[in-house]
Design an enzyme around this catalytic site. Structure first.
Site, PDB file in Angstrom:
ATOM      1  N   SER A   1       0.853  -1.194   0.000  1.00 51.33           N
ATOM      2  CA  SER A   1       0.000   0.000   0.000  1.00 51.33           C
ATOM      3  C   SER A   1       0.887   1.243   0.000  1.00 51.33           C
ATOM      4  CB  SER A   1      -0.895   0.002   1.242  1.00 51.33           C
ATOM      5  OG  SER A   1      -1.514   1.259   1.345  1.00 51.33           O
TER       6      SER A   1
ATOM      7  N   HIS B   1      -1.188  -1.209  -4.368  1.00 52.66           N
ATOM      8  CA  HIS B   1      -2.460  -0.823  -3.738  1.00 52.66           C
ATOM      9  C   HIS B   1      -2.447   0.688  -3.491  1.00 52.66           C
ATOM     10  CE1 HIS B   1      -6.042  -1.709  -1.263  1.00 52.66           C
ATOM     11  NE2 HIS B   1      -5.584  -0.767  -0.444  1.00 52.66           N
TER      12      HIS B   1
ATOM     13  N   ASP C   1      -4.645   3.845  -2.071  1.00 55.59           N
ATOM     14  CA  ASP C   1      -5.782   4.228  -1.231  1.00 55.59           C
ATOM     15  C   ASP C   1      -6.238   5.631  -1.579  1.00 55.59           C
ATOM     16  OD1 ASP C   1      -6.066   1.959   0.654  1.00 55.59           O
ATOM     17  OD2 ASP C   1      -3.979   2.445   1.100  1.00 55.59           O
TER      18      ASP C   1
ATOM     19  N   MET D   1      -8.812   8.485  -0.713  1.00 55.72           N
ATOM     20  CA  MET D   1      -9.710   8.890   0.381  1.00 55.72           C
ATOM     21  C   MET D   1     -10.305  10.259   0.076  1.00 55.72           C
ATOM     22  SD  MET D   1      -7.465   7.673   3.641  1.00 55.72           S
ATOM     23  CE  MET D   1      -6.574   6.098   3.605  1.00 55.72           C
TER      24      MET D   1
ATOM     25  N   HIS E   1      -8.199   1.419  -4.329  1.00 58.64           N
ATOM     26  CA  HIS E   1      -9.168   1.223  -3.237  1.00 58.64           C
ATOM     27  C   HIS E   1      -9.815   2.574  -2.948  1.00 58.64           C
ATOM     28  CE1 HIS E   1      -9.604   0.315   1.404  1.00 58.64           C
ATOM     29  NE2 HIS E   1     -10.769   0.525   0.820  1.00 58.64           N
TER      30      HIS E   1
ATOM     31  N   MET F   1     -12.116   4.987  -1.032  1.00 57.16           N
ATOM     32  CA  MET F   1     -12.823   5.220   0.231  1.00 57.16           C
ATOM     33  C   MET F   1     -13.533   6.556   0.055  1.00 57.16           C
ATOM     34  SD  MET F   1      -9.760   3.849   2.625  1.00 57.16           S
ATOM     35  CE  MET F   1      -8.708   3.752   1.187  1.00 57.16           C
TER      36      MET F   1
ATOM     37  N   MET G   1     -11.761  -5.438   5.056  1.00 59.25           N
ATOM     38  CA  MET G   1     -10.932  -4.553   5.886  1.00 59.25           C
ATOM     39  C   MET G   1     -10.690  -5.190   7.252  1.00 59.25           C
ATOM     40  SD  MET G   1     -10.234  -2.048   3.932  1.00 59.25           S
ATOM     41  CE  MET G   1      -9.220  -1.250   5.184  1.00 59.25           C
TER      42      MET G   1
ATOM     43  N   GLY H   1      -8.888   4.440   6.686  1.00 61.15           N
ATOM     44  CA  GLY H   1      -8.586   5.869   6.841  1.00 61.15           C
ATOM     45  C   GLY H   1      -7.127   6.166   7.098  1.00 61.15           C
TER      46      GLY H   1
ATOM     47  N   GLY I   1      -2.922   4.356   7.743  1.00 61.42           N
ATOM     48  CA  GLY I   1      -2.010   3.217   7.805  1.00 61.42           C
ATOM     49  C   GLY I   1      -1.580   2.986   9.250  1.00 61.42           C
ATOM     50  N   GLY I   2      -0.948   1.858   9.487  1.00 60.72           N
ATOM     51  CA  GLY I   2      -0.325   1.593  10.780  1.00 60.72           C
ATOM     52  C   GLY I   2      -1.278   1.323  11.935  1.00 60.72           C
TER      53      GLY I   2
ATOM     54  N   ASP J   1      -6.931  -6.229   4.035  1.00 66.94           N
ATOM     55  CA  ASP J   1      -6.226  -4.944   4.112  1.00 66.94           C
ATOM     56  C   ASP J   1      -6.290  -4.371   5.520  1.00 66.94           C
ATOM     57  OD1 ASP J   1      -5.213  -2.397   3.606  1.00 66.94           O
ATOM     58  OD2 ASP J   1      -6.887  -1.762   2.331  1.00 66.94           O
ATOM     59  N   GLY J   2      -5.103  -4.141   6.099  1.00 63.61           N
ATOM     60  CA  GLY J   2      -5.034  -3.431   7.368  1.00 63.61           C
ATOM     61  C   GLY J   2      -4.334  -4.218   8.467  1.00 63.61           C
ATOM     62  N   GLY J   3      -3.217  -3.677   8.933  1.00 60.94           N
ATOM     63  CA  GLY J   3      -2.511  -4.289  10.069  1.00 60.94           C
ATOM     64  C   GLY J   3      -1.856  -5.626   9.755  1.00 60.94           C
TER      65      GLY J   3
ATOM     66  N   SER K   1       2.478  -0.241   6.218  1.00 64.30           N
ATOM     67  CA  SER K   1       3.552   0.083   7.166  1.00 64.30           C
ATOM     68  C   SER K   1       4.524  -1.085   7.365  1.00 64.30           C
ATOM     69  CB  SER K   1       2.963   0.527   8.509  1.00 64.30           C
ATOM     70  OG  SER K   1       1.996  -0.384   8.940  1.00 64.30           O
TER      71      SER K   1
HETATM   72  C1  DX5 Z   1      -6.347   1.869   5.357  1.00 68.48           C
HETATM   73  C2  DX5 Z   1      -5.906   1.488   3.984  1.00 68.48           C
HETATM   74  C3  DX5 Z   1      -4.814   0.512   3.938  1.00 68.48           C
HETATM   75  C4  DX5 Z   1      -3.547   0.945   4.614  1.00 68.48           C
HETATM   76  C5  DX5 Z   1      -2.948  -0.286   5.216  1.00 68.48           C
HETATM   77  O1  DX5 Z   1      -7.461   2.653   5.255  1.00 68.48           O
HETATM   78  O2  DX5 Z   1      -6.987   0.965   3.244  1.00 68.48           O
HETATM   79  O3  DX5 Z   1      -4.549   0.087   2.609  1.00 68.48           O
HETATM   80  O4  DX5 Z   1      -2.617   1.555   3.772  1.00 68.48           O
HETATM   81  O5  DX5 Z   1      -1.883   0.082   5.993  1.00 68.48           O
HETATM   82  P1  DX5 Z   1      -1.239  -0.881   7.071  1.00 68.48           P
HETATM   83  O6  DX5 Z   1      -0.743  -2.091   6.334  1.00 68.48           O
HETATM   84  O7  DX5 Z   1      -0.125  -0.047   7.646  1.00 68.48           O
HETATM   85  O8  DX5 Z   1      -2.298  -1.199   8.061  1.00 68.48           O
HETATM   86 ZN    ZN Z   2      -6.508   0.064   1.263  1.00 69.28          ZN
END
Ligand code: DX5
Ligand code: ZN
Length: 215
Positions: free
Chosen positions: A6, A31, A33, A35, A64, A66, A135, A140, A142-143, A173-175, A196
């Site tokens: 991402s 990927h 994002d 927003m 992606h 959002m 998700m 919204g 990262g990290g 996606d996420g964490g 991240s």
């Molecule tokens: C969050 C995004 C993710 C984000 C993931 O809203 O959709 O794609 O970049 O970041 P990590 O891998 O750090 O959770």
């Molecule tokens: Zn994403």
């Protein structure tokens, strides 16, 4: 297992170098994002940035969205010909119509579910998508901390896909990191998005490979 770094966590001052580095390190998709500051409380890339990105890479783009105004954003990104455009089921009243619209433009449609949104909400439209993005954080930023509730959702989605005999990728996606990747794969995920974890590592090849490992 496919890996989609991402770009949200990349160093924006060195974006070209970062894209080349993850591409050489084995990224299967990039990927991106997008927003809108309404659906999620943050703003990121617009089409002018993504157009520059698509000009310097052969790696397919995974956009992606959002955004609340889904069709408006889809129309902004269709000309850039990403491989996938995903939009949130929570933001759209006519998701099947939009999936067909994307297919008519040669783009693979994908639907995204926030952590609290049940798999049942897409039960009657699974045949219309090429990918479901689950998700594992509230979107919204990262990290954020990974939500383990995702494992049951992946299993439920996998059994829905199998039951309908549909050809649909499951992306998460996420964490995501080297510790939960194997459990996500065992639950039935096909594509892992990681921001991240990859971009904060010293060695992108090692971090990407650790997500692809077959266990
Ligand atoms: C969050 C995004 C993710 C984000 C993931 O809203 O959709 O794609 O970049 O970041 P990590 O891998 O750090 O959770
Ligand atoms: Zn994403």
């Amino acid at each position: 297992m496919y890996v989609a770094p991402s770009l949200l966590s990349a160093n924006f001052l060195k974006l070209e170098e970062e894209i080349k580095a993850v591409s050489e390190a084995g990224a299967d998709l990039l990927h991106i994002d997008v927003m809108d500051g309404h659906f999620v409380p943050n703003l990121t890339f617009g089409p002018c940035v993504i157009e520059k990105i698509s000009a310097i890479t052969q790696v397919p783009l995974d956009v992606h969205l959002m955004a609340n105004d889904v069709i408006k954003f889809i129309d902004l990104f269709i000309p850039l010909k990403p491989k996938f455009i995903s939009f949130h089921i929570e933001a759209e009243n006519h998701p099947i119509r939009l999936c067909e619209y994307l297919k008519n433009h040669g783009i693979h449609p994908a639907i995204v579910l926030n952590p609290h949104t049940p798999i049942d909400s897409i039960k009657h439209m699974i045949e219309f998508v090429d990918m479901v993005l689950l998700m594992s954080v509230n979107p919204g930023f990262g990290g954020q901390k990974f939500l383990p509730l995702i494992y049951d959702k992946i299993k439920e989605l996998r059994s829905l896909i199998d039951k309908k005999n549909a050809k649909v990728f499951i992306e998460v996606d996420g964490g995501i990191n080297g510790l939960n990747a194997s459990d996500l794969e065992a639950a039935g995920a096909d594509i892992l998005v990681a921001g991240s974890y990859i971009f904060s590592s010293n060695d992108y090849k090692t971090s990407i490979s650790s997500l692809k490992l077959k266990f």
